[in-house]
Design a protein around this motif. Structure first.
Motif, PDB file in Angstrom:
ATOM      1  N   VAL A 147     -12.534 -49.946   6.160  1.00  0.00           N
ATOM      2  CA  VAL A 147     -13.869 -49.836   5.577  1.00  0.00           C
ATOM      3  C   VAL A 147     -14.005 -48.517   4.826  1.00  0.00           C
ATOM      4  N   ASP A 148     -14.045 -48.597   3.493  1.00  0.00           N
ATOM      5  CA  ASP A 148     -14.315 -47.424   2.660  1.00  0.00           C
ATOM      6  C   ASP A 148     -15.625 -47.649   1.910  1.00  0.00           C
ATOM      7  N   GLY A 149     -15.924 -46.781   0.968  1.00  0.00           N
ATOM      8  CA  GLY A 149     -17.180 -46.891   0.236  1.00  0.00           C
ATOM      9  C   GLY A 149     -17.312 -48.194  -0.521  1.00  0.00           C
ATOM     10  N   ASN A 150     -16.231 -48.631  -1.171  1.00  0.00           N
ATOM     11  CA  ASN A 150     -16.268 -49.893  -1.899  1.00  0.00           C
ATOM     12  C   ASN A 150     -16.563 -51.061  -0.972  1.00  0.00           C
ATOM     13  N   VAL A 151     -15.890 -51.074   0.170  1.00  0.00           N
ATOM     14  CA  VAL A 151     -16.059 -52.176   1.116  1.00  0.00           C
ATOM     15  C   VAL A 151     -17.477 -52.180   1.697  1.00  0.00           C
ATOM     16  N   MET A 152     -18.022 -51.010   2.010  1.00  0.00           N
ATOM     17  CA  MET A 152     -19.383 -50.955   2.537  1.00  0.00           C
ATOM     18  C   MET A 152     -20.394 -51.464   1.514  1.00  0.00           C
ATOM     19  N   ARG A 153     -20.167 -51.149   0.251  1.00  0.00           N
ATOM     20  CA  ARG A 153     -21.071 -51.644  -0.789  1.00  0.00           C
ATOM     21  C   ARG A 153     -21.022 -53.166  -0.865  1.00  0.00           C
ATOM     22  N   VAL A 154     -19.810 -53.733  -0.845  1.00  0.00           N
ATOM     23  CA  VAL A 154     -19.652 -55.181  -0.908  1.00  0.00           C
ATOM     24  C   VAL A 154     -20.322 -55.851   0.288  1.00  0.00           C
ATOM     25  N   LEU A 155     -20.043 -55.358   1.486  1.00  0.00           N
ATOM     26  CA  LEU A 155     -20.608 -55.974   2.684  1.00  0.00           C
ATOM     27  C   LEU A 155     -22.123 -55.816   2.749  1.00  0.00           C
ATOM     28  N   SER A 156     -22.626 -54.667   2.290  1.00  0.00           N
ATOM     29  CA  SER A 156     -24.078 -54.467   2.275  1.00  0.00           C
ATOM     30  C   SER A 156     -24.765 -55.542   1.449  1.00  0.00           C
ATOM     31  N   ARG A 157     -24.163 -55.892   0.327  1.00  0.00           N
ATOM     32  CA  ARG A 157     -24.765 -56.887  -0.553  1.00  0.00           C
ATOM     33  C   ARG A 157     -24.561 -58.309  -0.023  1.00  0.00           C
ATOM     34  N   ALA A 199     -14.130 -52.349  -6.435  1.00  0.00           N
ATOM     35  CA  ALA A 199     -13.656 -51.463  -7.505  1.00  0.00           C
ATOM     36  C   ALA A 199     -13.929 -52.019  -8.895  1.00  0.00           C
ATOM     37  N   ILE A 200     -13.795 -53.329  -9.083  1.00  0.00           N
ATOM     38  CA  ILE A 200     -13.849 -53.858 -10.449  1.00  0.00           C
ATOM     39  C   ILE A 200     -14.969 -54.869 -10.703  1.00  0.00           C
ATOM     40  N   VAL A 201     -15.628 -55.368  -9.663  1.00  0.00           N
ATOM     41  CA  VAL A 201     -16.702 -56.357  -9.860  1.00  0.00           C
ATOM     42  C   VAL A 201     -18.014 -55.887  -9.244  1.00  0.00           C
ATOM     43  N   CYS A 202     -17.994 -55.632  -7.947  1.00  0.00           N
ATOM     44  CA  CYS A 202     -19.206 -55.267  -7.198  1.00  0.00           C
ATOM     45  C   CYS A 202     -19.426 -53.760  -7.297  1.00  0.00           C
ATOM     46  N   LYS A 203     -19.661 -53.281  -8.518  1.00  0.00           N
ATOM     47  CA  LYS A 203     -19.750 -51.846  -8.785  1.00  0.00           C
ATOM     48  C   LYS A 203     -21.096 -51.285  -8.345  1.00  0.00           C
ATOM     49  N   PRO A 204     -21.180 -49.952  -8.214  1.00  0.00           N
ATOM     50  CA  PRO A 204     -22.439 -49.345  -7.760  1.00  0.00           C
ATOM     51  C   PRO A 204     -23.622 -49.697  -8.656  1.00  0.00           C
ATOM     52  N   CYS A 209     -22.020 -59.734 -11.217  1.00  0.00           N
ATOM     53  CA  CYS A 209     -22.226 -60.819 -10.250  1.00  0.00           C
ATOM     54  C   CYS A 209     -21.776 -62.176 -10.775  1.00  0.00           C
ATOM     55  N   LEU A 210     -21.907 -62.414 -12.078  1.00  0.00           N
ATOM     56  CA  LEU A 210     -21.534 -63.713 -12.633  1.00  0.00           C
ATOM     57  C   LEU A 210     -20.023 -63.932 -12.599  1.00  0.00           C
ATOM     58  N   LEU A 211     -19.253 -62.848 -12.409  1.00  0.00           N
ATOM     59  CA  LEU A 211     -17.797 -62.962 -12.323  1.00  0.00           C
ATOM     60  C   LEU A 211     -17.304 -62.893 -10.874  1.00  0.00           C
ATOM     61  N   CYS A 212     -18.221 -62.764  -9.929  1.00  0.00           N
ATOM     62  CA  CYS A 212     -17.834 -62.529  -8.541  1.00  0.00           C
ATOM     63  C   CYS A 212     -17.326 -63.809  -7.882  1.00  0.00           C
ATOM     64  N   PRO A 213     -16.157 -63.752  -7.273  1.00  0.00           N
ATOM     65  CA  PRO A 213     -15.579 -64.948  -6.636  1.00  0.00           C
ATOM     66  C   PRO A 213     -16.288 -65.367  -5.355  1.00  0.00           C
ATOM     67  N   VAL A 214     -17.089 -64.470  -4.783  1.00  0.00           N
ATOM     68  CA  VAL A 214     -17.811 -64.808  -3.549  1.00  0.00           C
ATOM     69  C   VAL A 214     -19.321 -64.771  -3.777  1.00  0.00           C
ATOM     70  N   GLN A 215     -19.721 -65.004  -5.014  1.00  0.00           N
ATOM     71  CA  GLN A 215     -21.145 -64.957  -5.357  1.00  0.00           C
ATOM     72  C   GLN A 215     -21.975 -65.907  -4.501  1.00  0.00           C
ATOM     73  N   GLU A 228     -30.405 -53.152  -5.373  1.00  0.00           N
ATOM     74  CA  GLU A 228     -31.088 -52.351  -4.351  1.00  0.00           C
ATOM     75  C   GLU A 228     -30.169 -51.952  -3.195  1.00  0.00           C
ATOM     76  N   TYR A 229     -28.990 -52.528  -3.174  1.00  0.00           N
ATOM     77  CA  TYR A 229     -28.053 -52.276  -2.076  1.00  0.00           C
ATOM     78  C   TYR A 229     -26.774 -51.657  -2.619  1.00  0.00           C
ATOM     79  N   PRO A 230     -26.084 -50.821  -1.830  1.00  0.00           N
ATOM     80  CA  PRO A 230     -26.399 -50.432  -0.451  1.00  0.00           C
ATOM     81  C   PRO A 230     -27.461 -49.352  -0.362  1.00  0.00           C
ATOM     82  N   VAL A 231     -27.979 -49.153   0.832  1.00  0.00           N
ATOM     83  CA  VAL A 231     -28.927 -48.083   1.110  1.00  0.00           C
ATOM     84  C   VAL A 231     -28.130 -46.855   1.527  1.00  0.00           C
ATOM     85  N   LYS A 232     -28.404 -45.741   0.868  1.00  0.00           N
ATOM     86  CA  LYS A 232     -27.662 -44.513   1.192  1.00  0.00           C
ATOM     87  C   LYS A 232     -28.552 -43.306   0.981  1.00  0.00           C
TER      88      LYS A 232
END
Length: 380
Positions: A147-157, A199-204, A209-215, A228-232
């Motif tokens: 779990v790094d910053g990228n992963v936390m952002r993805v999971l938060s959303r 890193a390349i889709v779910c950016k800060p 989102c329209l290209l996201c494979p898990v949209q 609005e996510y993640p909260v930091k």
């Protein structure tokens, strides 16, 4: 924590999520040099380099580093100054010191083989939960969370998690969450997929989102709240320190450099003579600098002119450096930490980024001629 995880996973299609994520990663992953094989040493080096550093910046460093130190034995035996020079420009130099110390322990205790046990690997110097999870899952296929910053952002959303990601308990929550959903068949593809997605889709900002494979699995997207996510929480105010530094040449054209202390910020790196200069401005700042050099080293310094300003931001403070050039007169009493070095030999010493910039300004704005005389414009 278990109740929170169970609540987040209610009606969540874990298998379909893994299938969509890993399938996308296998198709779209970037061809990065540390992905060419499953060597745990190379993966470990890459993960250490990637902390606080962009992928594009890391790639050439990684290639040079592995060419110089192709295995753990080579890295374990490297001299510190040589190692710091190889790392020069990446910053956060404690990372490479810790890496070398940890590699030496692996060589001594585990026969040069990265241990597969999270408990053993996680006890090594500088190996935190993320590094341990990344190396063990990618190199050995062990289903451990990374779990790094990228992963936390993805999971938060995806899970619409409103907890502050700057807090340790939120990271712990996400690690527990991943333990429940990680693919047992391909934990490497799962973890790297989450990292790549961040890193390349779910950016800060402005996530694609329209290209996201898990949209279809993303609760933030469904609610229109992805921005609005993640909260930091915002980090505290950065302290500013004003410094004066000078490129000084002696009567033989040698450049004066000094070594920073063994502990603390930028430990054991070399720099041009530098002094704190809060509240002072040129010419008082230059005069104060010259007086300190005389008091500390018995050297008479004449500041010939300014080079310019250098600003460098660390995680907790900001340096604002007024850079000058000038002459040093009198006998130079060299020590292990204070030297007069011929100009071509400067490349042998590891310098932090702000002092690399100062030297680049010196070369570009002042120029040098044989014997150390200066020509060219002075930056106003």
């Amino acid at each position: 924590m278990k109740e929170k995880v169970s609540s987040l996973l209610k009606d969540f299609p874990k298998e379909k999520f893994c299938e969509d994520l890993i399938g996308w990663f296998q198709r779209e992953q970037r061809p990065l040099p540390w992905r060419e094989d499953k060597d745990p040493y190379k993966i470990w080096v890459s993960e250490v380099m990637l902390q606080q550093t962009r992928v594009d910046t890391v790639i050439p460093y990684f290639r040079r580093f592995i060419e110089k130190y192709p295995d753990m034995r080579a890295l374990a035996e490297a001299r510190e100054e040589e190692l710091l020079k190889m790392w020069e420009g990446l910053g956060y130099y404690s990372r490479v010191r810790n890496l070398q110390e940890a590699v030496r322990e692996v060589c001594e205790k585990y026969g040069g083989v990265v241990p597969k046990s999270r408990e053993q690997f996680g006890k090594l110097k500088g190996v935190g939960p993320y590094t341990a999870g990344a190396v063990l899952s990618i190199a050995y296929g062990i289903p451990e969370p990374a779990v790094d910053g990228n992963v936390m952002r993805v999971l938060s959303r995806i899970f619409l998690i409103g907890e502050d990601i700057a807090k340790a308990k939120t990271r712990n929550l996400m690690e527990d969450l991943i333990r429940e959903i990680i693919s047992r068949d391909d934990p490497s593809g799962f973890n790297q997929g989450l990292m790549e997605l961040g890193a390349i889709v779910c950016k800060p900002k402005a996530p694609a989102c329209l290209l996201c494979p898990v949209q279809e699995h993303c609760r933030a997207f469904a609610a229109g709240l992805q921005e609005e996510y993640p909260v930091k929480t915002k980090s505290g105010k950065v302290k500013t320190v004003h410094l004066a530094a000078a490129v000084l040449t002696d009567e033989r054209g040698r450049v004066l450099i000094r070594k920073r202390p063994k502990e603390g910020l930028l430990a054991n790196l070399w720099e041009f003579p530098t002094e704190e200069a809060d509240g002072l401005h040129f010419p008082d700042r230059a005069a104060d600098f010259a007086e300190r050099m005389k008091r500390k080293h018995g050297i008479r310094v004449e500041i010939t002119g300014p080079l310019g300003k250098v600003e460098h931001v660390f995680s907790h403070l900001k340096w604002q450096i007024s850079a000058y050039y000038g002459r040093a007169e009198g006998e130079i009493m060299e020590t292990d930490t204070f030297k007069a070095v011929p100009l071509p030999d400067l490349e042998k010493y590891p310098f932090p980024v702000p002092h690399q910039k100062i030297f680049a300004m010196y070369q570009g704005d002042i120029g040098t001629e044989k014997g150390g005389s200066r020509t060219g414009k002075v930056r106003p």
